[in-house]
Design an enzyme around this catalytic site. Sequence first.
Site, PDB file in Angstrom:
ATOM      1  N   ASP A  84     -37.690  14.076 -14.602  1.00  0.00           N
ATOM      2  CA  ASP A  84     -36.927  15.318 -14.630  1.00  0.00           C
ATOM      3  C   ASP A  84     -35.661  15.222 -13.779  1.00  0.00           C
ATOM      4  O   ASP A  84     -34.634  15.806 -14.113  1.00  0.00           O
ATOM      5  CB  ASP A  84     -37.794  16.478 -14.139  1.00  0.00           C
ATOM      6  CG  ASP A  84     -38.829  16.913 -15.168  1.00  0.00           C
ATOM      7  OD1 ASP A  84     -38.689  16.530 -16.345  1.00  0.00           O
ATOM      8  OD2 ASP A  84     -39.768  17.627 -14.799  1.00  0.00           O
ATOM      9  N   GLY A  85     -35.728  14.480 -12.672  1.00  0.00           N
ATOM     10  CA  GLY A  85     -34.552  14.317 -11.832  1.00  0.00           C
ATOM     11  C   GLY A  85     -33.406  13.653 -12.565  1.00  0.00           C
ATOM     12  O   GLY A  85     -32.235  14.024 -12.389  1.00  0.00           O
ATOM     13  N   ASN A 158     -31.979  23.502 -11.616  1.00  0.00           N
ATOM     14  CA  ASN A 158     -33.250  23.993 -11.078  1.00  0.00           C
ATOM     15  C   ASN A 158     -33.074  25.078 -10.022  1.00  0.00           C
ATOM     16  O   ASN A 158     -33.538  26.193 -10.194  1.00  0.00           O
ATOM     17  CB  ASN A 158     -34.045  22.840 -10.456  1.00  0.00           C
ATOM     18  CG  ASN A 158     -34.998  22.191 -11.445  1.00  0.00           C
ATOM     19  OD1 ASN A 158     -35.147  22.646 -12.572  1.00  0.00           O
ATOM     20  ND2 ASN A 158     -35.640  21.131 -11.010  1.00  0.00           N
ATOM     21  N   ARG A 169     -35.717  24.914  13.005  1.00  0.00           N
ATOM     22  CA  ARG A 169     -35.311  26.224  13.508  1.00  0.00           C
ATOM     23  C   ARG A 169     -35.222  27.208  12.348  1.00  0.00           C
ATOM     24  O   ARG A 169     -34.882  26.819  11.224  1.00  0.00           O
ATOM     25  CB  ARG A 169     -33.933  26.153  14.181  1.00  0.00           C
ATOM     26  CG  ARG A 169     -33.904  25.431  15.520  1.00  0.00           C
ATOM     27  CD  ARG A 169     -32.484  25.404  16.068  1.00  0.00           C
ATOM     28  NE  ARG A 169     -32.395  24.722  17.348  1.00  0.00           N
ATOM     29  CZ  ARG A 169     -32.560  25.290  18.531  1.00  0.00           C
ATOM     30  NH1 ARG A 169     -32.829  26.592  18.578  1.00  0.00           N
ATOM     31  NH2 ARG A 169     -32.460  24.604  19.647  1.00  0.00           N
ATOM     32  N   ASP A 188     -37.214  29.915   7.206  1.00  0.00           N
ATOM     33  CA  ASP A 188     -36.744  28.532   7.084  1.00  0.00           C
ATOM     34  C   ASP A 188     -35.695  28.387   5.994  1.00  0.00           C
ATOM     35  O   ASP A 188     -35.148  27.293   5.806  1.00  0.00           O
ATOM     36  CB  ASP A 188     -37.917  27.602   6.780  1.00  0.00           C
ATOM     37  CG  ASP A 188     -38.734  27.282   8.023  1.00  0.00           C
ATOM     38  OD1 ASP A 188     -38.464  27.882   9.081  1.00  0.00           O
ATOM     39  OD2 ASP A 188     -39.640  26.434   7.940  1.00  0.00           O
ATOM     40  N   THR A 199     -40.752  25.835 -12.121  1.00  0.00           N
ATOM     41  CA  THR A 199     -41.887  24.913 -12.049  1.00  0.00           C
ATOM     42  C   THR A 199     -41.598  23.748 -11.111  1.00  0.00           C
ATOM     43  O   THR A 199     -42.337  22.764 -11.096  1.00  0.00           O
ATOM     44  CB  THR A 199     -42.228  24.368 -13.452  1.00  0.00           C
ATOM     45  OG1 THR A 199     -41.043  23.813 -14.055  1.00  0.00           O
ATOM     46  CG2 THR A 199     -42.778  25.466 -14.342  1.00  0.00           C
ATOM     47  N   LEU A 203     -41.929  26.653  -7.155  1.00  0.00           N
ATOM     48  CA  LEU A 203     -43.373  26.774  -7.356  1.00  0.00           C
ATOM     49  C   LEU A 203     -44.122  26.378  -6.084  1.00  0.00           C
ATOM     50  O   LEU A 203     -45.090  27.032  -5.686  1.00  0.00           O
ATOM     51  CB  LEU A 203     -43.810  25.902  -8.529  1.00  0.00           C
ATOM     52  CG  LEU A 203     -45.272  25.990  -8.960  1.00  0.00           C
ATOM     53  CD1 LEU A 203     -45.613  27.387  -9.444  1.00  0.00           C
ATOM     54  CD2 LEU A 203     -45.574  24.963 -10.041  1.00  0.00           C
ATOM     55  N   SER A 204     -43.650  25.318  -5.417  1.00  0.00           N
ATOM     56  CA  SER A 204     -44.272  24.888  -4.171  1.00  0.00           C
ATOM     57  C   SER A 204     -44.122  25.941  -3.077  1.00  0.00           C
ATOM     58  O   SER A 204     -44.960  26.036  -2.178  1.00  0.00           O
ATOM     59  CB  SER A 204     -43.641  23.572  -3.690  1.00  0.00           C
ATOM     60  OG  SER A 204     -43.792  22.554  -4.660  1.00  0.00           O
ATOM     61  N   GLN A 259     -30.108  17.848  -3.753  1.00  0.00           N
ATOM     62  CA  GLN A 259     -29.032  17.073  -3.139  1.00  0.00           C
ATOM     63  C   GLN A 259     -28.178  17.972  -2.259  1.00  0.00           C
ATOM     64  O   GLN A 259     -27.688  19.009  -2.721  1.00  0.00           O
ATOM     65  CB  GLN A 259     -28.168  16.423  -4.223  1.00  0.00           C
ATOM     66  CG  GLN A 259     -28.937  15.489  -5.145  1.00  0.00           C
ATOM     67  CD  GLN A 259     -28.062  14.867  -6.218  1.00  0.00           C
ATOM     68  OE1 GLN A 259     -26.845  14.866  -6.113  1.00  0.00           O
ATOM     69  NE2 GLN A 259     -28.686  14.338  -7.254  1.00  0.00           N
TER      70      GLN A 259
END
Length: 305
Positions: A84-85, A158, A169, A188, A199, A203-204, A259
Amino acid sequence: MSSQQRTPVGHETLPFRNIGLIGRLGSAGVVETLKRLMRFLDERGLHVIVEDRTATVLLDHGHPEASRRMLGELCDLVIVVGGDGSLLGAARTLCHSGTLVLGVNRGRLGFLTDISPDELEERVGEVLEGHYEVEKRFLLDAELFRDDTLVGSGDALNEVVLHPGKAVRMIEFELFLDGQFVYTQRSDGLIIATPTGSTAYSLSGGGPIMHPRLDVLTLVPMFPHTLSSRPIVVDAASEIRIHIGETNQTYPHISCDGQTRAVAKPDDVLVIRRKPQTVHLVHPVGHNFYEVLRSKLGWSHRLGD
């Protein structure tokens, strides 16, 4: 109509003539698949153009080469071999020309690259014969301003992410949507994700999965200081403005599709908008988003299956 519409295409479509190839570097499996693909396309009498960076791992391939941007100008279809990248990187360039993009999965999950190497000739052959669907996916533009001067920019299929970089921090920032104040947050960072990116990193972070045809964005806080901070979903046409707090002791990073594109200072303003151009993804006929989710995320199948 949504900017992520799906269009079935049939035999009446003009045949493809110029096919561009892009491959992920550093993978023997990608090289093997690219060579198979070139043989297959050559046998069908098609004109193959190889991306110049991809050509460095294909010695004596015997085809013309071009930059990624030129592939978009020269080709009817660009096939990306990788994960996917790899497709994300190609999409950010090829969206400017509106070239059709087809993905062959040589990565891990493969939410966007949905042809497996085992079915390469069969599935690519179907596409070349006009049996495919086109799905338009929108992208994001991110611009960082310092004293009203543009100091950094990037685009993403994405997500755009505001994060502390290597520092451990919290970041304090103000969020505005279409000029309206939403909240001040200490966290954060913040993930601004398209449906395509729902996705991925979002999602994470606890963000919702969104169907690709939705014309929305999701804003997902990263480890917020208050438990009441939750992801919110907004219209994709919204202008998102993030004002970095003047009292921050860290310089937040702005990443686009993983990136880093800019490093912000206190009092900088990050502006995110939907990109005018879209990427045109090609899927074999019968592509099913929910079937992809079941396969990639390990969801249960129907009772009795």
